[in-house]
Motif scaffolding. Structure first.
Motif, short mmCIF file in Angstrom:
data_model
loop_
_atom_site.label_atom_id
_atom_site.label_comp_id
_atom_site.label_asym_id
_atom_site.label_seq_id
_atom_site.Cartn_x
_atom_site.Cartn_y
_atom_site.Cartn_z
N VAL A 115 0.82 -1.22 0.00
CA VAL A 115 0.00 0.00 0.00
C VAL A 115 0.86 1.27 0.00
O VAL A 115 0.67 2.14 -0.86
N PRO A 116 1.80 1.46 0.94
CA PRO A 116 2.64 2.67 0.86
C PRO A 116 3.53 2.70 -0.37
O PRO A 116 3.83 3.79 -0.89
N VAL A 117 3.92 1.55 -0.86
CA VAL A 117 4.75 1.50 -2.07
C VAL A 117 3.93 1.99 -3.26
O VAL A 117 4.43 2.75 -4.12
N ALA A 118 2.66 1.61 -3.32
CA ALA A 118 1.79 2.00 -4.44
C ALA A 118 1.50 3.50 -4.44
O ALA A 118 1.14 4.05 -5.47
N ARG A 119 1.65 4.15 -3.28
CA ARG A 119 1.46 5.60 -3.24
C ARG A 119 2.61 6.34 -3.93
O ARG A 119 2.42 7.44 -4.45
N ARG A 120 3.79 5.73 -3.92
CA ARG A 120 4.98 6.42 -4.42
C ARG A 120 5.40 5.98 -5.81
O ARG A 120 6.13 6.70 -6.49
N HIS A 121 4.99 4.80 -6.22
CA HIS A 121 5.46 4.26 -7.50
C HIS A 121 4.29 3.85 -8.38
O HIS A 121 3.22 3.48 -7.89
N ALA A 122 4.50 3.91 -9.67
CA ALA A 122 3.44 3.63 -10.64
C ALA A 122 3.08 2.15 -10.65
O ALA A 122 3.94 1.29 -10.45
N PRO A 123 1.80 1.82 -10.89
CA PRO A 123 1.39 0.41 -10.96
C PRO A 123 2.15 -0.39 -12.01
O PRO A 123 2.39 -1.58 -11.82
N ARG A 124 2.51 0.25 -13.13
CA ARG A 124 3.22 -0.48 -14.18
C ARG A 124 4.61 -0.93 -13.74
O ARG A 124 5.23 -1.77 -14.39
N ILE A 125 5.10 -0.37 -12.62
CA ILE A 125 6.38 -0.79 -12.05
C ILE A 125 6.16 -1.74 -10.88
O ILE A 125 6.82 -2.79 -10.77
#
Length: 512
Positions: A331-341
């Motif tokens: 969840v916190p990772v998805a706030r900072r990085h794009a879904p395609r990554i």
């Protein structure tokens, strides 16, 4: 033309209080139950095979009829929830599921068990879209919703992994019917608490209910999924071709009707969004990988390694924990990085898991590590993809969008068992070299399934012949596992490529 942009989200949406989070806890009960039910029979199947003596086709149907019916009715039930009330449909489904599960626990024949599983699919289809769409109405703030969906997705994925563990514990102390009776103590609290803590929600302008669209959706899903099953078991035949053609024709008619009626059952414009379509495909292929893995590892641990159901279930516990942790940690990772990554990076762990299985199935520790890696990838990827699916749809159509997501889950469960399981069964039969001196009836049973070979070996008077049969069956089965694992790795790679090219570059926290 596909576009990856998300619709504008609510601005300054109110945040849910403690009742919202308590409602989430209540809604997790049917989520865990339905997902557990997808895989719990993987560990119960050997005992069912010994008790009811199903044929190889009946054995596959015992597992697959539930997700098949579920997949065929999910879009219909999601639309009904939008129209008549999502909480109402949830409570109806919970009641029916509990009653049918209790009756299935005492099925005396394989045919009656298959019937019971089919009815469980009908009521299960009422449960799943309701839970996810209710989250859309309870958690209007996107940050809160993202966390709630992470819990939901982790629970669903973990439930699929928890199935063998729960099944193992129950089968250690009770008969196979106990895996169905567990629905009663899970769903009774839901029926008591949901009316107090889960608010009702529906589409304020649902339009006219369209029975023809319901028929067309069923006529699309059932032939296609059944055709996949037949292809996996029998190979390409005229019947398989006819089933696929039938499904495609009715699918075309379904899409055409949705584009022409004033109030479609399913808004087809959603599929023009790259984010929505890509996330659906990622879900489908991820579940294929998860359920396919569980299908063969459950049989390997019990029938080849010789573990008891409970010990075999606990061997998968580390993977279950990692699946839950990764689903929440992303969840916190998805706030900072794009879904395609984020999604392809997560799925890379699952690819490594399948490669490890292909390298060796002899090392129990390696299998445990492989399932842990698989859990990391699947748990994280499904959290991100489910949030994208729900955020891409208008709130009023949350039930229909949730149903599409759930359909991908259930079709993936069918494909995981039917395709990977069917390929494994075909390689088992092709590679099996029966020892000389085996009676004809025993040889026929041994060729059907690994469970059949093990059951036959326990009836032989000659210990040497029995051991030779067990070793031959184990070798044939594990030879098929190698090929199946490589195919599973390819499917996960395809899911990662889809995510990288369709999920776009917008970070999850871009808007509220």
């Amino acid at each position: 033309m596909l576009t990856s942009s998300l619709p504008t989200q609510e601005i300054n949406a109110p945040r849910a209080g403690w009742r919202g989070w308590f409602a989430l806890a209540v809604l997790m009960l049917p989520v865990l139950l339905v997902s557990v039910d997808n895989t719990v029979l993987s560990f119960a199947l050997p005992e069912i095979a010994l008790s009811l003596q199903p044929s190889s086709i009946e054995q596959l149907w015992i597992i697959d009829v539930y997700p098949l019916v579920l997949a065929g009715l999910l879009v219909t039930m999601g639309t009904l929830g939008d129209r008549f009330g999502r909480r109402r449909l949830l409570l109806i489904g919970a009641t029916g599921f509990a009653v049918v599960s209790a009756l299935s626990a005492f099925a005396p024949t394989a045919a009656l068990l298959i019937t019971g599983r089919a009815l469980m699919g009908v009521f299960g289809a009422m449960l799943m879209p309701s839970t996810l769409s209710l989250l859309r109405s309870i958690f209007r703030d996107r940050d809160q919703r993202r966390l709630a969906i992470a819990v939901w997705a982790s629970g669903f994925s973990a439930g699929a992994a928890l199935g063998p563990i729960v099944g193992g514990i129950l089968l250690e102390h009770f008969t196979w019917g106990s895996v169905f009776l567990m629905a009663v103590p899970v769903l009774v609290p839901l029926l008591v608490l949901a009316p107090f803590f889960v608010p009702e929600s529906r589409d304020p302008a649902p339009g006219r209910f369209d029975p023809l669209s319901v028929v067309l959706s069923l006529a699309t899903m059932v032939p296609v999924v059944y055709g996949i099953k037949k292809l996996a078991v029998d190979g390409p035949t005229a019947l398989v071709a006819a089933l696929f053609v039938t499904g495609v024709v009715f699918g075309w008619l379904f899409v055409r009707r949705q584009r022409t009626v004033p109030a479609p059952m399913l808004d087809m414009s959603l599929f023009r969004r790259g984010t929505f379509s890509g996330a659906i495909l990622v879900n489908l292929l991820s579940v294929v990988g998860l359920v396919g893995f569980l299908y063969f590892v459950a049989q390997h641990l019990q029938l080849v390694v010789g573990l008891t159901p409970m010990v075999a279930g606990f061997a998968l516990l580390p993977g279950l924990v990692l699946m839950i942790v990764s689903g929440l940690a992303v969840v916190p990772v998805a706030r900072r990085h794009a879904p395609r990554i984020v999604v392809p990076a997560a799925l890379a762990f699952s690819v490594v898991a399948y490669v490890l299985v292909a390298i060796s199935t002899a090392d129990l520790a390696l299998l445990i590590i492989a399932f842990g890696l698989l859990g990391i990838g699947i748990g994280a990827a499904e959290t991100v993809s489910n949030e994208l699916i729900l955020s891409s749809a208008p709130p009023a159509k949350a039930g229909a969008a949730s149903a599409v997501s759930e359909t991908a889950y259930e079709v993936g469960a069918v494909l995981g068992t039917a395709v990977l399981g069917g390929i494994l069964a075909a390689f088992y039969r092709a590679q099996l070299v029966l020892p000389a001196g085996l009676p004809d009836a025993a040889a026929d049973a041994a060729r059907e399934t690994l469970a059949g070979a093990v059951a036959v070996s326990q009836t032989l008077d000659d210990p040497t012949l029995a051991e030779s049969l067990r070793l031959a069956a184990a070798h044939a089965f594990d030879s098929g596992v190698v090929v199946t694992a490589l195919i599973g790795a390819v499917l996960i790679v395809i899911a990662a490529l889809i995510a990288a090219t369709t999920l776009g570059g917008t970070r999850g926290a871009s808007t509220k």
